[in-house]
Design a protein around this motif. Sequence first.
Motif, PDB file in Angstrom:
ATOM      1  N   LYS A 126       6.786  26.695 -20.145  1.00  0.00           N
ATOM      2  CA  LYS A 126       5.714  25.855 -20.719  1.00  0.00           C
ATOM      3  C   LYS A 126       4.312  26.401 -20.470  1.00  0.00           C
ATOM      4  O   LYS A 126       3.386  26.077 -21.195  1.00  0.00           O
ATOM      5  CB  LYS A 126       5.809  24.445 -20.115  1.00  0.00           C
ATOM      6  CG  LYS A 126       6.864  23.627 -20.761  1.00  0.00           C
ATOM      7  CD  LYS A 126       6.687  22.139 -20.511  1.00  0.00           C
ATOM      8  CE  LYS A 126       7.889  21.424 -21.078  1.00  0.00           C
ATOM      9  NZ  LYS A 126       8.635  20.617 -20.144  1.00  0.00           N
TER      10      LYS A 126
ATOM     11  N   ALA B  92      12.674  31.773 -21.603  1.00  0.00           N
ATOM     12  CA  ALA B  92      13.485  30.683 -21.047  1.00  0.00           C
ATOM     13  C   ALA B  92      14.761  30.485 -21.862  1.00  0.00           C
ATOM     14  O   ALA B  92      15.816  30.238 -21.318  1.00  0.00           O
ATOM     15  CB  ALA B  92      12.671  29.397 -21.027  1.00  0.00           C
ATOM     16  N   SER B  93      14.646  30.589 -23.180  1.00  0.00           N
ATOM     17  CA  SER B  93      15.815  30.310 -24.020  1.00  0.00           C
ATOM     18  C   SER B  93      15.624  30.981 -25.371  1.00  0.00           C
ATOM     19  O   SER B  93      14.500  31.197 -25.807  1.00  0.00           O
ATOM     20  CB  SER B  93      15.966  28.799 -24.165  1.00  0.00           C
ATOM     21  OG  SER B  93      16.520  28.440 -25.380  1.00  0.00           O
TER      22      SER B  93
ATOM     23  N   ILE C  95      15.556  21.975 -23.585  1.00  0.00           N
ATOM     24  CA  ILE C  95      14.442  22.454 -22.760  1.00  0.00           C
ATOM     25  C   ILE C  95      13.102  22.096 -23.398  1.00  0.00           C
ATOM     26  O   ILE C  95      12.109  21.911 -22.720  1.00  0.00           O
ATOM     27  CB  ILE C  95      14.582  23.967 -22.517  1.00  0.00           C
ATOM     28  CG1 ILE C  95      13.675  24.359 -21.389  1.00  0.00           C
ATOM     29  CG2 ILE C  95      14.343  24.767 -23.783  1.00  0.00           C
ATOM     30  CD1 ILE C  95      13.842  25.772 -20.945  1.00  0.00           C
ATOM     31  N   LEU C  96      13.062  21.961 -24.731  1.00  0.00           N
ATOM     32  CA  LEU C  96      11.826  21.612 -25.424  1.00  0.00           C
ATOM     33  C   LEU C  96      11.742  20.120 -25.714  1.00  0.00           C
ATOM     34  O   LEU C  96      10.821  19.674 -26.379  1.00  0.00           O
ATOM     35  CB  LEU C  96      11.755  22.356 -26.764  1.00  0.00           C
ATOM     36  CG  LEU C  96      11.507  23.860 -26.707  1.00  0.00           C
ATOM     37  CD1 LEU C  96      11.855  24.477 -28.045  1.00  0.00           C
ATOM     38  CD2 LEU C  96      10.071  24.156 -26.366  1.00  0.00           C
TER      39      LEU C  96
ATOM     40  N   PRO D 192       7.013  24.212 -31.600  1.00  0.00           N
ATOM     41  CA  PRO D 192       6.193  23.828 -30.443  1.00  0.00           C
ATOM     42  C   PRO D 192       5.341  25.008 -29.961  1.00  0.00           C
ATOM     43  O   PRO D 192       5.638  26.161 -30.305  1.00  0.00           O
ATOM     44  CB  PRO D 192       7.227  23.456 -29.372  1.00  0.00           C
ATOM     45  CG  PRO D 192       8.478  23.215 -30.095  1.00  0.00           C
ATOM     46  CD  PRO D 192       8.438  24.013 -31.352  1.00  0.00           C
TER      47      PRO D 192
ATOM     48  N   LYS E  16      17.226  31.052 -29.507  1.00  0.00           N
ATOM     49  CA  LYS E  16      18.146  30.551 -30.521  1.00  0.00           C
ATOM     50  C   LYS E  16      18.058  31.517 -31.693  1.00  0.00           C
ATOM     51  O   LYS E  16      16.965  31.839 -32.133  1.00  0.00           O
ATOM     52  CB  LYS E  16      17.726  29.152 -30.964  1.00  0.00           C
ATOM     53  CG  LYS E  16      18.231  28.071 -30.056  1.00  0.00           C
ATOM     54  CD  LYS E  16      18.186  26.715 -30.714  1.00  0.00           C
ATOM     55  CE  LYS E  16      19.071  25.686 -30.100  1.00  0.00           C
ATOM     56  NZ  LYS E  16      19.195  25.576 -28.689  1.00  0.00           N
TER      57      LYS E  16
ATOM     58  N   LEU F 265       7.012  17.133 -34.117  1.00  0.00           N
ATOM     59  CA  LEU F 265       7.464  17.998 -35.201  1.00  0.00           C
ATOM     60  C   LEU F 265       8.837  17.518 -35.647  1.00  0.00           C
ATOM     61  O   LEU F 265       9.388  16.591 -35.071  1.00  0.00           O
ATOM     62  CB  LEU F 265       7.561  19.439 -34.691  1.00  0.00           C
ATOM     63  CG  LEU F 265       6.291  20.034 -34.104  1.00  0.00           C
ATOM     64  CD1 LEU F 265       6.622  21.350 -33.428  1.00  0.00           C
ATOM     65  CD2 LEU F 265       5.267  20.239 -35.186  1.00  0.00           C
TER      66      LEU F 265
ATOM     67  N   GLU G 246      21.793  27.576 -16.883  1.00  0.00           N
ATOM     68  CA  GLU G 246      21.131  28.192 -18.027  1.00  0.00           C
ATOM     69  C   GLU G 246      19.620  28.261 -17.850  1.00  0.00           C
ATOM     70  O   GLU G 246      19.004  29.261 -18.186  1.00  0.00           O
ATOM     71  CB  GLU G 246      21.464  27.383 -19.289  1.00  0.00           C
ATOM     72  CG  GLU G 246      21.290  28.197 -20.552  1.00  0.00           C
ATOM     73  CD  GLU G 246      21.648  27.408 -21.794  1.00  0.00           C
ATOM     74  OE1 GLU G 246      22.438  26.443 -21.682  1.00  0.00           O
ATOM     75  OE2 GLU G 246      21.136  27.753 -22.859  1.00  0.00           O
ATOM     76  N   PHE G 247      19.010  27.186 -17.314  1.00  0.00           N
ATOM     77  CA  PHE G 247      17.550  27.095 -17.311  1.00  0.00           C
ATOM     78  C   PHE G 247      16.923  27.115 -15.924  1.00  0.00           C
ATOM     79  O   PHE G 247      15.714  27.048 -15.816  1.00  0.00           O
ATOM     80  CB  PHE G 247      17.104  25.831 -18.044  1.00  0.00           C
ATOM     81  CG  PHE G 247      17.541  25.803 -19.477  1.00  0.00           C
ATOM     82  CD1 PHE G 247      18.452  24.857 -19.916  1.00  0.00           C
ATOM     83  CD2 PHE G 247      17.059  26.714 -20.389  1.00  0.00           C
ATOM     84  CE1 PHE G 247      18.862  24.832 -21.233  1.00  0.00           C
ATOM     85  CE2 PHE G 247      17.464  26.697 -21.712  1.00  0.00           C
ATOM     86  CZ  PHE G 247      18.372  25.753 -22.130  1.00  0.00           C
TER      87      PHE G 247
ATOM     88  N   ALA H 183      13.075  21.510 -34.610  1.00  0.00           N
ATOM     89  CA  ALA H 183      12.216  22.485 -33.932  1.00  0.00           C
ATOM     90  C   ALA H 183      12.385  22.408 -32.419  1.00  0.00           C
ATOM     91  O   ALA H 183      12.102  23.377 -31.715  1.00  0.00           O
ATOM     92  CB  ALA H 183      10.759  22.243 -34.301  1.00  0.00           C
ATOM     93  N   TYR H 184      12.842  21.252 -31.900  1.00  0.00           N
ATOM     94  CA  TYR H 184      13.054  21.100 -30.459  1.00  0.00           C
ATOM     95  C   TYR H 184      14.478  21.446 -30.053  1.00  0.00           C
ATOM     96  O   TYR H 184      14.823  21.343 -28.881  1.00  0.00           O
ATOM     97  CB  TYR H 184      12.762  19.655 -30.031  1.00  0.00           C
ATOM     98  CG  TYR H 184      11.355  19.213 -30.321  1.00  0.00           C
ATOM     99  CD1 TYR H 184      11.100  18.324 -31.352  1.00  0.00           C
ATOM    100  CD2 TYR H 184      10.287  19.673 -29.576  1.00  0.00           C
ATOM    101  CE1 TYR H 184       9.815  17.914 -31.626  1.00  0.00           C
ATOM    102  CE2 TYR H 184       8.986  19.266 -29.850  1.00  0.00           C
ATOM    103  CZ  TYR H 184       8.763  18.385 -30.873  1.00  0.00           C
ATOM    104  OH  TYR H 184       7.488  17.971 -31.163  1.00  0.00           O
TER     105      TYR H 184
ATOM    106  N   ASN I  73       5.074  26.738 -27.236  1.00  0.00           N
ATOM    107  CA  ASN I  73       5.631  27.823 -26.422  1.00  0.00           C
ATOM    108  C   ASN I  73       6.827  28.503 -27.087  1.00  0.00           C
ATOM    109  O   ASN I  73       7.720  28.994 -26.419  1.00  0.00           O
ATOM    110  CB  ASN I  73       6.011  27.314 -25.016  1.00  0.00           C
ATOM    111  CG  ASN I  73       6.954  26.128 -25.063  1.00  0.00           C
ATOM    112  OD1 ASN I  73       6.919  25.342 -26.000  1.00  0.00           O
ATOM    113  ND2 ASN I  73       7.789  25.977 -24.059  1.00  0.00           N
ATOM    114  N   VAL I  74       6.842  28.515 -28.411  1.00  0.00           N
ATOM    115  CA  VAL I  74       7.936  29.173 -29.146  1.00  0.00           C
ATOM    116  C   VAL I  74       7.360  30.267 -30.030  1.00  0.00           C
ATOM    117  O   VAL I  74       6.383  30.050 -30.734  1.00  0.00           O
ATOM    118  CB  VAL I  74       8.699  28.144 -30.005  1.00  0.00           C
ATOM    119  CG1 VAL I  74       9.664  28.813 -30.944  1.00  0.00           C
ATOM    120  CG2 VAL I  74       9.441  27.168 -29.121  1.00  0.00           C
TER     121      VAL I  74
ATOM    122  N   THR J 245      11.967  30.713 -26.787  1.00  0.00           N
ATOM    123  CA  THR J 245      11.253  29.678 -26.031  1.00  0.00           C
ATOM    124  C   THR J 245      10.796  30.285 -24.721  1.00  0.00           C
ATOM    125  O   THR J 245      11.607  30.788 -23.949  1.00  0.00           O
ATOM    126  CB  THR J 245      12.194  28.494 -25.742  1.00  0.00           C
ATOM    127  OG1 THR J 245      12.793  28.096 -26.957  1.00  0.00           O
ATOM    128  CG2 THR J 245      11.435  27.335 -25.147  1.00  0.00           C
TER     129      THR J 245
END
Lengths: 151, 576
Positions: free
Chosen positions: A100, A65-66, B98-99, A35, A68, B279, B324-325, B283-284, A37-38, A97
């Motif tokens: 947005k 934000a996050s 979050i995505l 996406p 992985k 996608l 977390e967010f 990816a999310y 914003n990654v 991430t």
Amino acid sequence: MSTRFYPRYHLGNPQLRVFLPNFVMKLIKPPHPQPPNVATFIVSTQMTKFDIQNYLEKIYKVPVASIKTHIHMGEIKRSKVGGYLIKDDDYKIAYITMPKTETFEFPDLYPTEKEEAMEKEMNQIKLLQKDWSKKIQQHKHRPGMPSWFGA
Amino acid sequence: MSVYSGGRCLQVLRSQKCPTKHLRQYNKSAVGVSEYTDTPQYPPILDKSKRATWQRRKDTWHHNINNLATVEQKMVELNMPKYYGYWSLRFKDVQPNILGDDFCRYATRTHIHEEEGGGGGLPMGYYDDVRPQAETLVPLVVDKVEQLIDLNFSSNKIHRGDKPVRATRRHQTENFLIGLHRVIAGTLGSVPHIEDSMLDLRPRVEAFWFLGGIPPDSMLKKTKKNFTDTKEYENDPIDRPIQGTSSPVLGLRVTDGLPEVVPWDDPLATSATLPESVLDPRAYGYKFGKKHATTVTGFWPGERQEHTQLWLHNQDFLHSYKLEFGEEAARDGLRQKMLVASFTQALAHATYLGFGPVTELTYPLVQQSAISDGQHWNLSVYQLNTSTLHSHLAQDNPRNNILWLSEEEKLFEAVEDGGVKGLNTSLLATIIAMYLKKGVPRENPTPYLAPEKRLHQHPACEEYRENFLSFFHDVLSNRPRARLDPEMYLWEKIYKVDFKTRPFESPKRFFEDHYNKMDPGKRRLDDYPLRYIPKPIRKNKYVKFRPRVHSEHLYIYDDHFLVKRHYPDDEKDKSH
């Protein structure tokens, strides 16, 4: 935050702070589409998610934000010398991430048109090389003979 | 239970399975069938390209599923292509990403309608007919609700430490919601559809569907790129199986489904703005896992109360999501949860009414839900207009689903020694209106199911029906298999598959080249070794093995057991 030894923690010790981390984060083109914003980095396998977040937020002021992460196994291939199997080193890949409002797109470093034009040029050069090696064959048994004599 | 119950089944199934063969051998009529017609009857001209052939194969499979008579048979046929389960996306409602906003809306083809003010986001005018009655009933309920809040949320009555531990908080909310339901349902006991209703506590609600339009990943592209036939289809979008889960605290089931909120020609149901492409779900942040196609709704087929009046959900997952967010992401997380939960609930109901991931709806299904932690409430209404999202229908569907989500409201301000402060009677009236909203009986509710709708009406013998039902329950039970799936270990992949460094080792593993080489991904659910029938208990001495599971006939004997030997003579073997 560094590959140096950390002092062992005992109760009452101050919070460990590393001011000059010797880790390097490499920004790469994501292996799979992500996406907007990654952002994708290759980081040291010793870095944790907290390390990565602090690195980006404190040094580069990039909001995170996050995160992985996963450790990607290095490629296994045959050695050109002995034919035995060799393995590249494992590396850690981090998908960061951002909120947005932030977007990032990795630039297209090898656009297809330029690649195709370069390939065309290379093919032409190869053809010229082939012609030249054929021409040399004419005077193989007459060393020193100038090439502008006919045939 | 008898191992082999009767040549009666054998006769019925043989004739059902290969009627023309039976006729060919035993029914040679003297009068021939006429081969001539007035006009030439040409067969249709088929597109022989790979893409069209694959689509035709899919359409035939979908057509077969549509024609099956009961829900159990449809579900078993849906699971038939994969013995070890589908590699499906885990789409859990309590694990928002979050995505994931865009992907959730695309995967469920839902438009989220959030209105400011007025009914607080719920569809305007849907509750107008029941609102006045609800407001008259509020005073009857207020005292009991205040008592309930006092019992569950007053700090001097609950026995725990200063900070609520997660499990305690969840139990507290669940107890409150169940208590609130009892209070309201008790007060409305005289209302016919509430009196006739059934309650499911913490039901297991899961739904399975196929999602089209997903770009293929790099490994899939490689399988097509290196062959001349399939090279041009390298970047074709593919279908991915999705397994959605909803985890409600309780569901109130009634006989008639709720009336539609908007008709099917409304622009909200046909041309709402949705993400055009997505996608790969990974990816999310979503993950895949191997699982059978499980669709369960909290009741088995055959129940009279097949529609849900109201679902109540717990807001507990939001606590760790906010940690977390952050607080700003809370609304997004809640939206994703209600979207996934509502779609899963609606699709599961649709599947148990005969529609499903490959069978399109003929009327809309409406779901009412509420999510709360006791104090903060969000109400929602969901209208399911389309259940098929495979192939091009994920993007080209004439209809889309709609979710109405209200703003957050507090049921009470605080609980003090004196009692409950600031009870929100307007919210209470809306909740009671949700209970009072009456369902509408449909004239043809299950067009894709047989009129009787039940497996026990199937013509096969009783033993087959019993075994098929327990087989169906096993497949949808989420129980792990006793024997593990065949797995290629990493060292085998390196030294036997990618680089062949062991030339003189005999090929014994399942993936190696020998007579018994198998691809676990291609094994079908009916591909298993049949159980042997010992000679003393055989009815027919030539039929040595039990029949195999089959979605249309429930169980069917393998062809070669019947063809190689002669058919048992129906007149002679009258002992069964």
